[in-house]
Design a protein around this motif. Structure first.
Motif, PDB file in Angstrom:
ATOM      1  N   ILE A 281       0.857  -1.192   0.000  1.00 24.51           N
ATOM      2  CA  ILE A 281       0.000   0.000   0.000  1.00 24.51           C
ATOM      3  C   ILE A 281       0.886   1.232   0.000  1.00 24.51           C
ATOM      4  O   ILE A 281       1.672   1.441   0.934  1.00 24.51           O
ATOM      5  N   GLU A 282       0.786   2.023  -1.059  1.00 23.11           N
ATOM      6  CA  GLU A 282       1.514   3.293  -1.083  1.00 23.11           C
ATOM      7  C   GLU A 282       0.550   4.381  -0.621  1.00 23.11           C
ATOM      8  O   GLU A 282      -0.501   4.585  -1.223  1.00 23.11           O
ATOM      9  N   ALA A 283       0.901   5.041   0.481  1.00 21.85           N
ATOM     10  CA  ALA A 283       0.026   6.087   1.034  1.00 21.85           C
ATOM     11  C   ALA A 283       0.785   7.396   1.034  1.00 21.85           C
ATOM     12  O   ALA A 283       1.782   7.539   1.743  1.00 21.85           O
ATOM     13  N   GLY A 284       0.328   8.355   0.225  1.00 21.20           N
ATOM     14  CA  GLY A 284       1.010   9.644   0.116  1.00 21.20           C
ATOM     15  C   GLY A 284       1.038  10.402   1.444  1.00 21.20           C
ATOM     16  O   GLY A 284       0.292  10.086   2.375  1.00 21.20           O
ATOM     17  N   THR A 285       1.893  11.418   1.514  1.00 20.04           N
ATOM     18  CA  THR A 285       2.024  12.216   2.735  1.00 20.04           C
ATOM     19  C   THR A 285       0.666  12.779   3.148  1.00 20.04           C
ATOM     20  O   THR A 285      -0.084  13.274   2.312  1.00 20.04           O
ATOM     21  N   GLY A 286       0.357  12.683   4.446  1.00 18.97           N
ATOM     22  CA  GLY A 286      -0.881  13.287   4.939  1.00 18.97           C
ATOM     23  C   GLY A 286      -2.068  12.344   4.976  1.00 18.97           C
ATOM     24  O   GLY A 286      -3.154  12.724   5.393  1.00 18.97           O
ATOM     25  N   VAL A 287      -1.871  11.081   4.533  1.00 17.95           N
ATOM     26  CA  VAL A 287      -2.986  10.113   4.557  1.00 17.95           C
ATOM     27  C   VAL A 287      -3.281   9.693   6.005  1.00 17.95           C
ATOM     28  O   VAL A 287      -4.418   9.385   6.353  1.00 17.95           O
ATOM     29  N   GLY A 288      -2.234   9.700   6.842  1.00 18.78           N
ATOM     30  CA  GLY A 288      -2.400   9.213   8.226  1.00 18.78           C
ATOM     31  C   GLY A 288      -2.269   7.705   8.260  1.00 18.78           C
ATOM     32  O   GLY A 288      -3.134   6.995   8.776  1.00 18.78           O
TER      33      GLY A 288
END
Length: 933
Positions: A281-288
């Motif tokens: 899972i790639e979660a960009g900055t700010g996703v939490g």
């Protein structure tokens, strides 16, 4: 403590009073009966001009001191203040040496009363502080420090710090004070006088220990916190509606903003666990993302009665999860969760070894200080974890003697109930959620005695590091300094180290040692071992210099180690390695035979002898590892591994290290990790290249058909928050000599910095380029009013450099490798980012070269299969430094025009959030900055 203390701080023209440096400001704060009773401060005319860097540091200039008194005029006042007092300063030897010099020059006697150093006292009494600089301690302890580097302000803060330290001292248990007093005669300052007084005072009254402390085997320590058994059996059924998720998060975040990406990640983690699938899972900055994986992990674990393991890249990130995210998680869930943090065994103290070492008296300064730090720390710590302490390098050496490991002789059952490592493992056995790090996770995978309890579901945070950590983990290292240190700790007979102590035991009549090799011969073996080690590393250096093309006096040079029977240097290296290998083996057999004999009657040994033998066993095991590394690297090298040598040309012999790693770790991870677990979920902000996970899956040894993947964009409005600019008037990076390129980028840096008022991070790909740029900026003098902080030039760790950067109004931070990720500077502290060149690994870097060779041999394209995707992932990490919150705004300048002049440049742009790229010359850039910021 009713003494009189005079806290002094000086500003001076330099740091060498013997070479004529002078005092330019004197300040003193007097403490009597625990209160500040007087303050005195005066500027002083040094009768010489103040150097520019001192003026920059202190804000004091020649005009300000022109009409001030000379020192001899204030000397009588200084002596009156000091009469009958303790002389106190933060780094006392500096201030005292200046004062003595000035007093004697003015015709007076110097000061010869007792002295206290608040640096030394802070190290002992606040052993967990990140830094012992005055300004850092002031922030930590909540003291107001108005004007750092001005004597009156510094003296006042030091006085407040002293009162705080005296208070801490008074609260320590009597037994700890007595142990500190025994050690304190080895300190620089007269802390022993204070301790004597305190002990006398405490002995006249009956001491009641605080409820949370106990004394065990003569050492005061914090009581074991009682962990409540959890009986709450409530379950939560997944999936939850958006509303339910929002309500849950509001319990920990009163100003919660809905982030659908976070919700989507929560569902996907639960689904992957339930379907027993691996996933990325790639979660960009700010996703939490921390809470997006913790919430479903905790719920799945509770519902299925499973323990979930969460692994992070570093032990600091482990701490962050435990202290920051887990408390939030507990507020949200209707059931309690048992969380355990687990690190490698050597992170924990062995109380049995520490208790024994308190009886050793032949200590150096660092060891004495570290023992004192640990005595105080044991009254505070719940975990006994070395990472909590701030140790000097000498302190780390001492820690290696008292760290927790398998005991053969010191099986001291009296400490077992208090053993921190045993307690951490016990907690992990009962935990629902275990937080560990990649290194321990991988150690456990191949260990015979498992540290972690049985588990089948894992979250791997900062997953893009997992491959690199695996490479190091399955690899080998051989270091000159470490090897030399190891052999010197065993020591020759006449050095009275561990070998001498072993031979002393064997001389006793109760051991029938006639079968053993004579101690004279063992001593000769150590001599030979030392000589052969020096010779081996000398041959390594010759090999490296012959092979390396990038020799440069500033550089660490590195060269690949390649078996080549036709090469004379390789043959010499192999011959030397073989001699060294067999010497280690022979010595190891001799020592093992001795230790085995002693083991047969270990009940005859006293505790000091047992402690020495434990140390010797550890060193003997490490020698076996060195022999194994030599064998694999030099005597039987394989094609699956790449080996290389790194040397610092400024101190060749002392800084030679040889590394060996598998070229690819995918197959190791597949067979030894992924195939053995039901569901492993890797997450990070940077796992994809051009929106595809293929590169990362291949590196990890995973097949796309066996995995789920999910990409969650950052919720930030990058189009609104970021301007991305490429200067058109810079030359192409590889078309001109390096010095010319540095001159042209420095001109741009200066102009941009003046316009943005600093708050700038500049990322480099090589330390040489960073250093030359730094020197050129400094030489130009244009940015003289900026704090320019550079990795590898300004002293301090990455986090300390980042903290210093945030302290100044106008600051520029220059960083290489580790600064491309993991530093977090939100808000206005960082408003512009410069990426000097695209972060491709140098093609001659050994591991890069080996991977590229392997790809070529299997018919692939080294550039597009490895070099480009690896550079894109690092570029994404660097890009992610600028925007850390929804309200940040900033500008990114990319000085490498290949981003727009080459076909592959587009691959970088496709891998970051969609923003417009603007190409401008320097004049246009300045206008844009004015409008934008």
């Amino acid at each position: 403590m009713g003494n009189k203390y005079v806290v002094v701080d000086l500003e001076t023209t330099g740091n060498a009073p013997k070479k004529g440096d002078k005092i330019i400001q004197f300040a003193a704060v007097v403490i009597e009966n625990g209160q500040i009773s007087e303050e005195y401060s005066s500027l002083i005319n040094p009768l010489q001009s103040i150097p520019p860097f001192i003026e920059e540091l202190t804000g004091l200039n020649d005009e300000m001191v022109e009409h001030a008194p000379v020192f001899s005029e204030i000397a009588p006042k200084v002596l009156t203040l000091l009469e009958g007092a303790y002389f106190v300063a933060h780094n006392v030897l500096f201030d005292l040496s200046f004062l003595q010099e000035e007093l004697i020059e003015a015709g007076y006697n110097g000061f010869y009363g007792p002295v206290l150093d608040t640096v030394e006292m802070s190290r002992v009494l606040i052993p967990t502080a990140d830094s012992f600089q005055l300004s850092e301690l002031a922030i930590r302890e909540g003291l107001k420090h108005e004007r750092p580097h001005q004597a009156d302000s510094d003296a006042y803060v030091t006085a407040e710090l002293l009162l705080l330290l005296l208070g801490r001292l008074q609260h320590l248990p009597l037994i700890t004070l007595k142990q500190l007093e025994k050690l304190s005669s080895g300190l620089k300052s007269d802390l022993d006088l204070l301790l004597d007084e305190l002990i006398v005072k405490k002995e006249t009254s009956i001491e009641t220990l605080p409820d949370d402390l106990e004394v065990h085997n003569g050492v005061a320590l914090k009581k074991v916190p009682i962990h409540k058994e959890l009986v709450n059996e409530e379950q939560i059924h997944f999936p939850l509606s958006h509303f339910e998720k929002g309500e849950m998060l509001k319990k920990a975040f009163p100003h919660f903003e809905t982030r659908y990406g976070q919700f989507s990640m929560m569902d996907t983690v639960y689904e992957m666990f339930s379907q027993e699938k691996h996933g990325l899972i790639e979660a960009g900055t700010g996703v939490g993302k921390s809470l997006a994986y913790l919430i479903p992990s905790a719920i799945y674990g509770r519902n299925k009665g499973q323990v979930i393991v969460v692994s992070t890249y570093t032990t600091q990130l482990q701490e962050q999860l435990l202290s920051n995210d887990i408390p939030k998680l507990e507020k949200m869930l209707p059931f309690s969760i048992n969380t355990a943090l687990l690190k490698g065994r050597s992170h924990y103290i062995s109380l049995a070894k520490f208790e024994q070492s308190l009886r050793d008296l032949d200590d150096n300064y660092d060891t004495i200080l570290t023992k004192m730090q640990i005595l105080v720390w044991l009254t505070e710590t719940n975990n006994g974890d070395m990472d909590e302490l701030n140790l000097s390098s000498g302190g780390v050496l001492y820690w290696n003697k008292i760290k927790n490991d398998e005991a053969v002789f010191m099986t001291n059952k009296t400490w077992l109930s208090r053993d921190f490592y045993y307690r951490a493992r016990k907690r992990a056995q009962k935990a629902d959620l275990i937080i560990t790090n990649h290194s321990l996770l991988l150690t456990d995978v191949v260990a015979d005695n498992k540290i972690l309890p049985e588990y089948s579901h894992v979250i791997i945070d900062e997953g893009h590091h997992f491959v690199k950590v695996s490479g190091k983990h399955f690899g080998l290292t051989l270091d000159y300094l470490a090897t030399r240190m190891l052999i010197s700790q065993i020591g020759l007979m006449e050095q009275k180290q561990l070998l001498f102590k072993l031979e002393q035991i064997l001389e006793k009549p109760e051991w029938n040692n006639h079968e053993l090799v004579h101690s004279f011969e063992v001593n000769q073996m150590i001599v030979a071992l030392n000589d052969e080690m020096d010779e081996f590393f000398r041959v390594v250096a010759i090999y490296t210099k012959k092979k390396s093309r990038s020799a440069n006096k500033y550089n660490r040079i590195s060269c690949r180690l390649e078996a080549d029977e036709a090469n004379a240097e390789w043959l010499a290296l192999q011959t030397s390695a073989e001699r060294f290998f067999f010497l280690i083996k022979d010595f190891n057999e001799v020592i093992s035979a001795r230790l085995n004999l002693v083991k047969t009657k270990k009940e005859l040994l006293n505790s000091r002898e047992k402690a020495s033998l434990e140390e010797l066993i550890t060193l003997n095991d490490e020698l076996i590892e060195i022999a194994a590394a030599i064998k694999e690297m030099f005597l039987h090298p394989t094609n699956e591994f790449v080996s290389w040598i790194e040397i610092d040309m400024r101190a060749v012999q002392n800084s030679t290290t040889i590394f060996s790693q598998p070229i690819t770790v995918g197959s190791y991870l597949q067979t030894q990790f992924f195939n053995l677990k039901k569901s492993v979920v890797l997450t990070s902000a940077t796992l994809s290249v051009k929106n595809s996970f293929n590169y990362m899956l291949k590196e990890l040894g995973l097949q796309i058909e066996d995995c789920s993947t999910l990409q969650i964009q950052s919720p930030f409005e990058y189009e609104e928050q970021v301007k991305l600019i490429i200067p058109e008037d810079l030359p192409e990076v590889n078309t001109i000599p390096l010095d010319e390129y540095i001159a042209s980028i420095t001109e741009h840096i200066i102009s941009i910095a003046e316009e943005t008022k600093g708050r700038m991070l500049i990322l480099f790909t090589s330390h040489e380029m960073l250093r030359k740029t730094y020197e050129l900026i400094k030489e130009s003098g244009f940015l003289h009013d900026f704090a320019i902080i550079a990795q590898g030039i300004s002293s301090g760790s990455r986090s300390r450099l980042t903290r210093n950067f945030q302290k100044f109004e106008k600051a520029i931070l220059l960083g290489t490798s580790s600064f491309w990720e993991g530093i977090d500077i939100p808000g206005e502290d960082l408003t512009s980012l410069i990426i000097v060149r695209l972060p491709f690994s140098p093609p001659d870097e050994p591991i890069t070269a080996a991977k590229c060779d392997q790809i070529k041999q299997s018919g692939g394209n080294p550039f597009s299969d490895y070099s480009l995707p690896e550079a894109i992932i690092r570029f994404k990490q660097g890009f992610g430094r600028l925007i850390r919150t929804r309200n940040d705004r900033g500008m990114i300048f990319i000085f490498d025009r290949r981003l727009v002049t080459t076909k592959y440049g587009n691959a970088f742009l496709q891998s970051i959030p969609p923003i417009q790229v603007e190409k401008k010359n320097l004049k246009e850039i300045i206008i844009t900055i004015k409008e934008w910021l």
